[in-house]
Design an enzyme around this catalytic site. Structure first.
Site, short mmCIF file in Angstrom:
data_model
loop_
_atom_site.label_atom_id
_atom_site.label_comp_id
_atom_site.label_asym_id
_atom_site.label_seq_id
_atom_site.Cartn_x
_atom_site.Cartn_y
_atom_site.Cartn_z
N TYR A 110 0.83 -1.20 0.00
CA TYR A 110 0.00 0.00 0.00
C TYR A 110 0.87 1.25 0.00
CZ TYR A 110 -3.06 3.73 1.53
OH TYR A 110 -3.74 4.92 1.60
N TYR A 351 -18.68 27.51 48.71
CA TYR A 351 -18.10 26.37 47.98
C TYR A 351 -16.84 26.73 47.20
CZ TYR A 351 -22.29 23.49 48.79
OH TYR A 351 -23.29 22.75 49.36
N PHE A 400 -2.36 5.62 12.35
CA PHE A 400 -2.54 7.03 12.00
C PHE A 400 -3.79 7.61 12.64
CE2 PHE A 400 -4.14 4.28 8.56
CZ PHE A 400 -5.50 4.46 8.76
#
Length: 716
Positions: A110, A351, A400
């Site tokens: 390929y 908080y 990839f």
């Protein structure tokens, strides 16, 4: 062949020195991943900073760190050099030779003899021409007329470094000489121009990386930027970099080796994470400073609370805050205030202060995990096919696919947004006089609050920053589109997510800058408050002794017992609630002082019938003398502080948080902001933001924690 770490390359052993064919104790690498997370986050950040500052980055394929990538990207080739491991040359050559040999033998591979992607059914024996065409059709980016559509040069440098590191491992079929050429470009600060957009980071960052290949092959549309910012043609770039032999004629597989990787996404992710780790530590330290200036109760850092929750990020965040607050002069002073009328005050803080370790801890764990994920990615071989010389084959797979980048960047961006949300909540409390325990509204530092609105504009800007940051927290990776004729039907969007996270980091730096300057303003206001309160107490005491102690004939007067209660009034009242006009009848000081005297008069019984022993008759004289003296004394105290000669020194100098204050105020020269000055808040923010962007805040930040032993205070 051995690489720079003593590990044989290409097919014989993996990146940890283990034989691929051998059964190992950790075949799935979970153990390696877990081991990388041992130790404290702060120690890891210190190690990152040390690596960032080293003058040489040695590449061998398997030991690259995000801090090294950040160093190469940020320092533009000045003071840092890239060196390639000579030991990697043989492995790289072996895979390159294998490709040529297989081509000559007629092997079908390929990208060597086939077309690409969905058109891989096509075949050719013109391997070199195929690579040339690959680079041509991938040069599909758009730059426009300016730099808005160009990848930042820092990110391009990061991508170049990461791609070299990947290719050095010898599984990609490319000549070592090409890697040397890219290294020369880096070391001479010559940066190819890459498009900002156009990659989906699967199959790798094809489009942007093709422009690096375009420069190497001398494509006429390719450009580079030189050390001075001048645009260079390929010929000029090669000459300036000292790359001899002319442009490269790509051999079979070499074009694919250059473009089929995740280096652009992972390179930018490395840059982002280097800053994100530092900003996370800064958020921890600023939360502790916030507790100091808000007169918070340090109990929220108690180790038992966090030990029982089990989360290491939370435990470390609390321990860092505990270290800053331990022995703090502000905490000691606040403790006395909390003991005064305790039943009339909130039992615990809000908080944004009290749960800051619980809030920041998970974000630090996410950022740390993302750092390790990206560090694995930049040391991975991520192209296709992989050349396995030892088994004499090309392996077709999908390394990839940059999913680790997309996922880690989405997670990091969410963590950054959460840090920003906490910072905004803390800043909102800091500037609001309903919540900030006596600081003036908007942190206004001037004499006249009607002509001084302090950080009001900054609070509006912080809301804007926070809103944009929360929008950016939305994930990128769920917006995948099928691409390339449905061959790339799932793709990572790694670079897009990295870019958005880079934007988020910039916004968090804007917020951190604004908050840090606000904290320094609050520190100075507490200093002013302490000096003014001392002045008011001394003045009230002086007037009380003069007016209330003796009667008209020199006898001791019943009102002499009022002084203690009058001083208690001063202690209980917030200075900035009245100090702009301290003797105003509509402000609480004079009202409460009068109320105290009236209460004593009511208890004075029959003595009130006698003018010589009446406390009530003393009130007008007391108030008149106070009105004559107090404004002058207050102004004198202000003037002394402004001239650098306060009666009481600044408590911050006794605190572990002092290095950050010193950096902002003394090294950067920022001012205490008031409406009486021309200087705007933005001018001072600019100084800090630029310094933060240059990394100059790192040393004072770490200095705040240099004596921390890496553990919570023992529970005794």
């Amino acid at each position: 062949m051995e690489n720079g770490n003593g590990a044989t390359t290409n097919g014989h052993v993996n990146g940890n020195g283990m034989d691929f064919c051998m059964k190992t104790e950790d075949p799935l690498y979970w153990g390696i991943a877990a081991e990388a997370m041992t130790g404290s986050h702060l120690d890891e950040v210190k190690k990152m900073v040390a690596e960032y500052r080293k003058p040489v980055v040695k590449l061998g394929g398997e030991t690259l760190t995000i801090s090294q990538v950040a160093a190469i990207s940020a320092r533009d080739g000045s003071g840092v050099t890239v060196e390639l491991s000579e030991a990697a040359r043989a492995g790289v050559k072996a895979s390159s030779d294998w490709v040529m040999d297989s081509m000559n033998k007629g092997t079908d591979s390929y990208g060597v003899t086939t077309g690409f992607g969905a058109t891989s059914h096509r075949r050719t024996k013109q391997g070199g021409a195929l690579q040339k065409e690959l680079i041509r059709f991938l040069n599909a980016g758009i730059f426009g007329n300016g730099s808005d559509n160009t990848l930042p040069h820092s990110a391009t440098r990061a991508a170049m470094l990461v791609r070299i590191n990947t290719l050095l491992q010898g599984y990609s079929g490319i000549r070592f000489e090409i890697l040397e050429a890219i290294t020369k470009f880096l070391n001479q600060n010559i940066t190819p121009c890459l498009p900002l957009r156009g990659t989906i980071t699967a199959s790798g960052d094809l489009v942007p990386l093709s422009y690096i290949a375009g420069l190497l092959t001398g494509r006429p549309n390719s450009k580079a930027v030189g050390p001075t910012g001048v645009i260079l043609s390929p010929e000029e770039a090669f000459k300036l970099a000292g790359v001899e032999g002319g442009f490269f004629e790509l051999q079979p597989k070499e074009g694919l080796a250059l473009v089929n990787g995740t280096a652009v996404g992972s390179g930018m992710a490395s840059m982002v994470l280097f800053e994100a780790n530092i900003l996370a530590v800064l958020a921890e330290v600023m939360s502790a400073i916030f507790a100091e200036v808000m007169q918070g109760k340090p109990e929220f850092t108690d180790h038992l609370t966090h030990k029982l929750k089990h989360h290491p990020g939370q435990i470390e965040a609390a321990a860092i805050m505990e270290h800053i607050l331990d022995g703090s002069a502000y905490v000691k002073a606040a403790q006395k205030l909390h003991e005064m009328d305790p039943l009339q005050k909130p039992k615990q803080d809000r908080y944004a202060l009290r749960t800051s370790p619980q809030w920041l801890g998970p974000q630090i764990e996410v950022i740390r995990s993302s750092t390790k994920m990206i560090e694995r990615e930049i040391n991975s071989v991520n192209d296709n096919p992989l050349i396995d010389v030892s088994r004499n084959k090309a392996i077709h797979g999908g390394n990839f696919q940059g999913t680790p980048i997309g996922v880690s960047m989405d997670n990091t961006r969410l963590a950054i947004a959460a840090i920003g949300k906490l910072m905004f909540a803390q800043f909102s409390e800091l500037v609001n006089d309903f919540y900030n325990n006596g600081l003036p509204s908007n942190l206004s530092g001037g004499r006249n609050p009607s002509l001084d609105y302090g950080f009001k504009g900054a609070e509006i800007a912080m809301a804007s920053y926070c809103s944009e940051l929360q929008f950016l927290a939305n994930p990128v990776t769920n917006h995948v589109q099928s691409a390339e004729q449905h061959n790339q039907d799932v793709n990572s969007l790694g670079l897009i997510s990295s870019r958005k996270t880079s934007e988020a980091v910039e916004i968090l730096k804007l917020m951190s800058t604004t908050f840090l300057v606000g904290l320094c303003q609050a520190i100075d206001l507490r200093h002013l408050e302490e000096n003014l309160k001392s002045t008011v107490k001394n003045t009230v005491s002086s007037v009380a002794k003069r007016v209330l102690t003796m009667g008209v004939n020199g006898e001791l007067h019943p009102s002499r017992f009022c002084e203690k209660d009058l001083l208690r009034v001063v202690d209980r009242e917030y200075i900035f609630a009245y100090i702009d006009d301290p003797c105003s009848a509509t402000y609480p000081l004079m009202q409460k002082l009068r109320q105290t005297l009236v209460e004593h008069a009511l208890k004075n019984g029959d003595n009130e019938r006698n003018l010589s022993t009446s406390i009530f008759q003393k009130i007008a004289t007391f108030e008149d003398e106070l009105k004559a003296l107090l404004p002058k004394e207050v102004e004198s105290a202000r003037a002394a502080l402004e001239s650098g000669n306060p009666a009481i020194p600044n408590r911050i100098e006794e605190c572990r948080s002092y290095p950050l204050y010193k950096f902002v105020r003394k090294e950067l020269g920022t001012e205490y902001l008031t409406g009486e000055k021309v200087t705007s808040p933005g001018e001072e923010f600019e100084k800090v933001f630029i310094a933060m962007s240059k990394g100059e805040i790192i040393d004072p930040l770490l200095e705040c924690l240099e004596s921390w032993n890496g553990a919570p205070l023992p529970i005794c």
